[in-house]
Design a protein around this motif. Structure first.
Motif, PDB file in Angstrom:
ATOM      1  N   LYS A 191      24.404  60.363  -6.722  1.00 52.03           N
ATOM      2  CA  LYS A 191      23.135  59.642  -6.747  1.00 52.03           C
ATOM      3  C   LYS A 191      23.030  58.788  -5.484  1.00 52.03           C
ATOM      4  O   LYS A 191      23.933  58.004  -5.191  1.00 52.03           O
ATOM      5  CB  LYS A 191      23.037  58.770  -7.994  1.00 52.03           C
ATOM      6  N   GLU A 231      20.878  63.604  -5.808  1.00 54.57           N
ATOM      7  CA  GLU A 231      19.765  63.103  -6.625  1.00 54.57           C
ATOM      8  C   GLU A 231      19.328  61.792  -6.001  1.00 54.57           C
ATOM      9  O   GLU A 231      20.124  60.852  -5.918  1.00 54.57           O
ATOM     10  CB  GLU A 231      20.224  62.909  -8.066  1.00 54.57           C
ATOM     11  N   VAL A 233      16.829  58.401  -5.146  1.00 48.13           N
ATOM     12  CA  VAL A 233      15.783  57.415  -5.373  1.00 48.13           C
ATOM     13  C   VAL A 233      15.410  56.871  -3.999  1.00 48.13           C
ATOM     14  O   VAL A 233      16.255  56.292  -3.306  1.00 48.13           O
ATOM     15  CB  VAL A 233      16.225  56.279  -6.302  1.00 48.13           C
ATOM     16  N   ASP A 244       7.317  66.064  -2.053  1.00 44.15           N
ATOM     17  CA  ASP A 244       7.161  66.735  -3.343  1.00 44.15           C
ATOM     18  C   ASP A 244       8.448  67.500  -3.607  1.00 44.15           C
ATOM     19  O   ASP A 244       8.583  68.668  -3.247  1.00 44.15           O
ATOM     20  CB  ASP A 244       5.953  67.673  -3.322  1.00 44.15           C
ATOM     21  N   PRO A 246      11.539  67.652  -6.753  1.00 43.49           N
ATOM     22  CA  PRO A 246      11.975  67.113  -8.045  1.00 43.49           C
ATOM     23  C   PRO A 246      13.285  66.338  -7.974  1.00 43.49           C
ATOM     24  O   PRO A 246      13.595  65.576  -8.887  1.00 43.49           O
ATOM     25  CB  PRO A 246      12.117  68.371  -8.920  1.00 43.49           C
ATOM     26  N   GLU A 249      12.945  60.848  -6.364  1.00 44.81           N
ATOM     27  CA  GLU A 249      12.012  59.937  -7.031  1.00 44.81           C
ATOM     28  C   GLU A 249      11.589  58.876  -6.024  1.00 44.81           C
ATOM     29  O   GLU A 249      12.439  58.176  -5.467  1.00 44.81           O
ATOM     30  CB  GLU A 249      12.669  59.277  -8.242  1.00 44.81           C
ATOM     31  N   ILE A 250      10.293  58.766  -5.782  1.00 42.72           N
ATOM     32  CA  ILE A 250       9.793  57.789  -4.810  1.00 42.72           C
ATOM     33  C   ILE A 250       9.266  56.562  -5.534  1.00 42.72           C
ATOM     34  O   ILE A 250       8.432  56.665  -6.429  1.00 42.72           O
ATOM     35  CB  ILE A 250       8.682  58.395  -3.936  1.00 42.72           C
ATOM     36  N   ILE A 251       9.773  55.413  -5.140  1.00 43.47           N
ATOM     37  CA  ILE A 251       9.298  54.125  -5.649  1.00 43.47           C
ATOM     38  C   ILE A 251       8.539  53.450  -4.512  1.00 43.47           C
ATOM     39  O   ILE A 251       9.124  53.120  -3.476  1.00 43.47           O
ATOM     40  CB  ILE A 251      10.469  53.230  -6.108  1.00 43.47           C
ATOM     41  N   TYR A 266      18.166  50.062  -9.213  1.00 37.46           N
ATOM     42  CA  TYR A 266      18.861  51.349  -9.138  1.00 37.46           C
ATOM     43  C   TYR A 266      20.245  51.265  -8.477  1.00 37.46           C
ATOM     44  O   TYR A 266      21.020  52.215  -8.556  1.00 37.46           O
ATOM     45  CB  TYR A 266      18.010  52.358  -8.353  1.00 37.46           C
TER      46      TYR A 266
END
Length: 401
Positions: A191, A231, A233, A244, A246, A249-251, A266
């Protein structure tokens, strides 16, 4: 896993060829570039026009190009070298046998024998053909070559029988390929927390203090890390860039405080954190609720310090591998080393505004990677996508993958 990949799809003459129109669409949707080779018998089941329209590339059927009086030809060697991945689907009993024996009597088989990339094949035939000893021998032999079989499923077959031999569904083929390609990637199961872009500190409802960061470096790091199986963030300040994927993850945040909050939401769960954002050091002590009017010759605004996100991450660091960025204008190396030590980083990426090809708003960067042992590695000017790969390779080489 398939984003940016060049996929060469070989289609042979089986009824399951009709499924390849859906397969091409899924590859394109996943961000791949697709070229298609049809065997002569495949033309009875699916048309070149359909596949050319979906793939946005001409469909190839033979060595000789069809243009009248053309001296050009479809070079199987070039096709084999072009592809990052080759997939033969459906792979009929006839084609499987030829692949296993080295028979080379059409463009598809010549390209298969020339391919330097991973080759997947999805068998499709009737039940008795699938169970025949010659087919079983072909399947086994191809796998000894390093080719990857996408197993046929069970179901109703064209003959009306029910059993094995049905080509895997397009969605299952794509999933199989993605999982296979990701299984050996260095960041699989890791991650990553990545920050990108500027932060904007409000002065009034229409004005802010910010900087010229586009966020490109952080976005390229996120894309490269995802391709390596991570994975992600991605905490991004204001930026026009979009992703785009999967695996990412965009914050979206605006201010330094918002970025601080998102990062610490996170941070504890991540294995690797890379802080590429250009965070504002100060913010106005008071934000006007109304637009400030132009009433005097000068305007004085008091600023207060923002929380130091990177320092707080260094203070709370446990098992994470923490990487910071240092954009300097003078005493670059010395300042970067001080920041590395003060903020308890595992590495720092230095770039200098004195380098014409580095800094905000550029598509290129020139970096120096410094680890916690003060080992220094300097790279040449590269585009930021390549720089992202260099940074991740350095992290991986330190044993953090």
């Amino acid at each position: 896993m398939l984003g940016g990949k060049k996929i060469l799809l070989g289609i042979t003459g089986g009824i399951a060829a009709y499924k390849t129109t859906f397969l091409v669409r899924l590859f394109i949707k996943a961000g791949a570039e697709v070229k298609v080779i049809l065997t002569e018998s495949a033309l009875s089941f699916v048309t070149p026009l359909t596949l050319a329209t979906l793939s946005k590339n001409p469909v190839l059927t033979s060595f000789i190009k069809e243009e009248e009086a053309s001296l050009d030809w479809n070079n199987h060697v070039d096709l084999g070298l072009w592809a990052d991945i080759m997939l033969i689907a459906p792979a009929t009993a006839n084609t499987l046998s030829k692949m296993a024996s080295g028979t080379c009597d059409n463009l598809l088989l010549a390209t298969y024998l020339s391919a330097k990339c991973p080759v997947f094949f999805a068998p499709a035939m009737d039940l008795d053909m699938y169970k025949h000893p010659t087919t079983i021998a072909s399947l086994k032999k191809l796998q000894t070559f390093g080719n990857i079989m996408i197993p046929a499923g069970k179901g109703e077959l064209a003959s009306g029988l029910f059993g094995e031999g049905r080509m895997a569904e397009p969605e299952d083929i794509v999933q199989f390929m993605q999982e296979y390609l990701s299984s050996n990637l260095p960041l699989k199961g890791k991650k990553l927390l990545i920050t990108a872009g500027p932060t904007y500190e409000a002065i009034d409802p229409v004005r802010f203090v910010g900087n010229h960061s586009s966020g490109l470096m952080g976005f390229e790091l996120a894309k490269a890390a995802a391709r390596l199986g991570g994975e992600i963030v991605l905490v991004s300040g204001p930026s026009h860039l979009i992703l785009d994927n999967p695996a990412i993850e965009i914050i979206r945040v605006v201010s330094a405080q918002e970025m601080f909050n998102a990062v610490h939401k996170y941070y504890k769960e991540c294995d690797i954190a890379i802080c590429a954002a250009a965070v504002s050091d100060y913010r106005p002590s008071k934000v006007s609720e109304q637009k400030i009017k132009k009433e005097s010759e000068t305007l004085q605004i008091d600023f207060v310090k923002n929380k130091d996100i990177l320092l707080s991450m260094g203070d709370q660091k446990k098992d994470q591998y923490l990487v910071g960025f240092a954009l300097e204008t003078e005493n670059e190396l010395e300042n970067a080393k001080k920041k590395l030590i003060k903020k308890n980083l595992d590495a720092i990426v230095l770039n200098s505004l004195n380098d014409e090809d580095a800094g905000f708003g550029k598509t290129t960067n020139k970096i120096t990677f410094i680890d916690k042992n003060l080992e220094i590695k300097t790279f040449e000017v590269k585009n930021k996508a390549e720089v992202a790969i260099d940074i991740l390779n350095e992290i991986i080489s330190k044993g953090h993958a």
